[in-house]
Design a protein around this motif. Structure first.
Motif, mmCIF file in Angstrom:
data_model
loop_
_atom_site.group_PDB
_atom_site.id
_atom_site.type_symbol
_atom_site.label_atom_id
_atom_site.label_comp_id
_atom_site.label_asym_id
_atom_site.label_seq_id
_atom_site.Cartn_x
_atom_site.Cartn_y
_atom_site.Cartn_z
ATOM 1 N N ARG A 81 0.852 -1.182 0.000
ATOM 2 C CA ARG A 81 0.000 0.000 0.000
ATOM 3 C C ARG A 81 0.882 1.224 0.000
ATOM 4 N N GLY A 82 0.198 2.364 -0.257
ATOM 5 C CA GLY A 82 0.973 3.583 -0.459
ATOM 6 C C GLY A 82 1.046 3.840 -1.954
ATOM 7 N N ALA A 83 0.690 5.044 -2.382
ATOM 8 C CA ALA A 83 0.522 5.281 -3.821
ATOM 9 C C ALA A 83 1.712 4.824 -4.676
ATOM 10 N N ARG B 4 -7.845 -0.832 -6.538
ATOM 11 C CA ARG B 4 -8.149 0.302 -5.642
ATOM 12 C C ARG B 4 -8.271 1.560 -6.524
ATOM 13 N N CYS C 9 -0.908 8.706 8.838
ATOM 14 C CA CYS C 9 -0.793 7.475 8.077
ATOM 15 C C CYS C 9 0.676 7.099 7.903
ATOM 16 N N ASN C 10 1.006 6.443 6.793
ATOM 17 C CA ASN C 10 2.410 6.079 6.534
ATOM 18 C C ASN C 10 2.755 6.491 5.115
ATOM 19 N N THR D 2 8.060 9.379 1.107
ATOM 20 C CA THR D 2 7.880 10.757 0.657
ATOM 21 C C THR D 2 7.867 11.671 1.881
ATOM 22 N N GLN E 257 -1.962 2.569 10.024
ATOM 23 C CA GLN E 257 -0.702 2.632 9.285
ATOM 24 C C GLN E 257 0.338 3.481 10.037
ATOM 25 N N ALA F 7 0.504 11.640 -0.151
ATOM 26 C CA ALA F 7 -0.628 11.914 -1.039
ATOM 27 C C ALA F 7 -0.907 10.690 -1.882
ATOM 28 N N ASP F 8 -2.146 10.585 -2.308
ATOM 29 C CA ASP F 8 -2.542 9.505 -3.211
ATOM 30 C C ASP F 8 -2.942 10.016 -4.581
ATOM 31 N N ASN G 176 -5.628 12.157 0.340
ATOM 32 C CA ASN G 176 -4.723 11.401 1.194
ATOM 33 C C ASN G 176 -5.572 10.654 2.217
ATOM 34 N N LYS G 177 -4.890 9.843 3.042
ATOM 35 C CA LYS G 177 -5.613 9.027 4.007
ATOM 36 C C LYS G 177 -6.656 9.817 4.793
HETATM 37 C C1 LIG Z 1 3.536 7.811 -0.227
HETATM 38 S S1 LIG Z 1 1.863 7.661 -0.527
HETATM 39 C C2 LIG Z 1 1.282 7.138 1.025
HETATM 40 C C3 LIG Z 1 -0.189 7.356 1.169
HETATM 41 O O1 LIG Z 1 -0.931 6.149 0.871
HETATM 42 C C4 LIG Z 1 -1.658 5.789 2.040
HETATM 43 O O2 LIG Z 1 -2.886 5.170 1.793
HETATM 44 P P1 LIG Z 1 -2.993 3.555 1.929
HETATM 45 O O3 LIG Z 1 -2.232 3.153 3.143
HETATM 46 O O4 LIG Z 1 -4.500 3.295 2.043
HETATM 47 O O5 LIG Z 1 -2.425 3.009 0.640
HETATM 48 C C5 LIG Z 1 -1.861 7.116 2.743
HETATM 49 O O6 LIG Z 1 -2.846 7.901 2.118
HETATM 50 C C6 LIG Z 1 -0.491 7.699 2.592
HETATM 51 O O7 LIG Z 1 -0.361 9.073 2.836
#
Ligand SMILES: CSC[C@H]1O[C@H](OP(=O)(O)O)[C@H](O)[C@@H]1O
Length: 362
Positions: free
Chosen positions: A57-59, A100, A168-169, A180, A207, A247-248, A258-259
């Motif tokens: 996960r993570g963009a 997703r 988040c992460n 990032t 996260q 950011a996503d 973002n999250k």
């Molecule tokens: C470096 S992009 C990380 C971004 O993605 C996370 O969402 P997810 O854990 O659901 O994939 C979150 O929005 C993070 O800021």
């Protein structure tokens, strides 16, 4: 069922083997921080599931995983015939796009993979599958470089002793390496700037608690874990001098998805006069969207809220709303830290000139 291997913390996502027989190996982030194990994805369905369940996960990490997943999918028909490979690639790309909806890097990476299949210019003469793997490796390598550049630009914004709030992460686990938002922290520390991170745990999937605190501890960065509902208090107590988040998907005017919870943190930062930064590579920009109103927001399984922590924590049958992201309007964002520098988000033309249409392919 994918195989499971014990592993060191990094790399988040990697390719094992050659183009014709290799596979994707990734850290299963649902098992962190108590177990650091890897899973091997041998077909595109395993990649789709890994993205869907947030094993990866993570963009940016989603984009890199999807690129490697496209290579695996391109082999689905078991032939070296380029026409069959291109058809299988398009089928795998269309399938992976359904995993997703919010992180634009998924679609950006798959666009690149499909373009590479039709571009004989890259590694001319080599077999198509090898060209596709080379493109996926290039996406991963570019992401690593972009994260380091984001770290360099972002670290200039921090001063020794800063308290930095994260949500988040957006660390190495969310990218191909280094992160990032956390890249800004890591770079500052590598430059000798001691900053203290306050990490929102980030319900419902935690996260921040499970991943950000784990990454920062692994790298010896001081981190204090807080519940999401404590962000206002730590700001009021002047423990926070900067906010940096990931950011996503970022629209052309700087509106940023973002999250879930990020929008609230941005409002709190504004109320307390605290600079609020977004850190993201150019691959996270979607210049086809004039503003954030068009960003698709993923809604996830209610069980993530009612059955967190391993037991039911809400009455049977209660209605649940579980949006996984929100959109922070550009006017609440002090600056967007990209690999090309920091941009003030309300000037859409500046964003377009900095990011360039070629990089943000959507
Ligand atoms: C470096 S992009 C990380 C971004 O993605 C996370 O969402 P997810 O854990 O659901 O994939 C979150 O929005 C993070 O800021």
């Amino acid at each position: 069922m994918p195989e499971i291997h014990q592993t060191s913390p990094f790399p988040t996502v990697s390719w094992i083997g050659d183009a014709s027989g290799g596979f994707l190996r990734l850290i299963d982030q649902t098992r962190l921080p108590t177990e650091c194990v890897e899973i091997d994805c041998l077909d595109s369905a395993a990649v789709w599931n890994a993205i869907k369940r947030l094993s990866v996960r993570g963009a940016p990490a989603i984009g890199v995983a999807a690129a490697y997943g496209a290579v695996i999918g391109a082999r689905a028909r078991g032939t070296d015939d380029p026409k069959a490979i291109r058809t299988a690639l398009k089928e795998a790309s269309a399938y992976l796009r359904t995993s997703r909806p919010t992180a634009v890097n998924l679609f950006w990476a798959l666009d690149r993979m499909e373009a590479a299949a039709d571009d004989p210019g890259r590694a001319p003469g080599s077999p198509l599958l090898e060209r596709l793997l080379a493109e996926a490796e290039a996406i991963a390598a570019e992401d690593r470089a972009m994260c380091r550049a984001i770290g360099r630009h972002g670290a200039e914004l921090l001063v020794p002793g800063d308290g930095v709030l994260t949500h988040c992460n957006a660390g190495g686990l969310a990218t191909s390496d280094y992160g990032t938002a956390l890249a800004v922290i890591f770079s500052a520390h590598e430059q000798g700037k001691s900053v203290h991170v306050f990490a929102d745990e980030t319900r419902p999937l935690l996260q921040g608690a499970r991943l950000t605190a784990w990454e920062l501890q692994n790298r010896g960065v001081p981190v204090t874990l807080i519940c999401d509902n404590m962000a206002a208090q730590v700001m009021k107590e002047r423990k926070i001098q900067k906010v940096v988040v990931g950011a996503d998907r970022i629209a052309a005017n700087g509106d940023t998805a973002n999250k879930i919870g990020t929008y609230g943190v941005a409002l709190l930062a504004r109320a307390h006069g605290i600079p609020f930064y977004v850190a993201a590579p150019s691959s996270t920009f979607d210049l086809s969207l004039a503003d954030g109103s068009g960003i698709p927001i993923e809604e996830r399984d209610p069980l993530e809220i009612t059955h967190g922590f391993g037991r039911r924590t809400a009455p049977e049958g209660v209605a649940v709303y579980n949006p996984a992201f929100d959109v922070t309007p550009a006017e609440l964002i002090t600056g967007i830290i990209t690999e090309r520098g920091v941009v003030q988000p309300v000037d859409a033309e500046t964003i377009r000139s900095l990011i360039g249409d070629s990089n943000a392919t959507r």
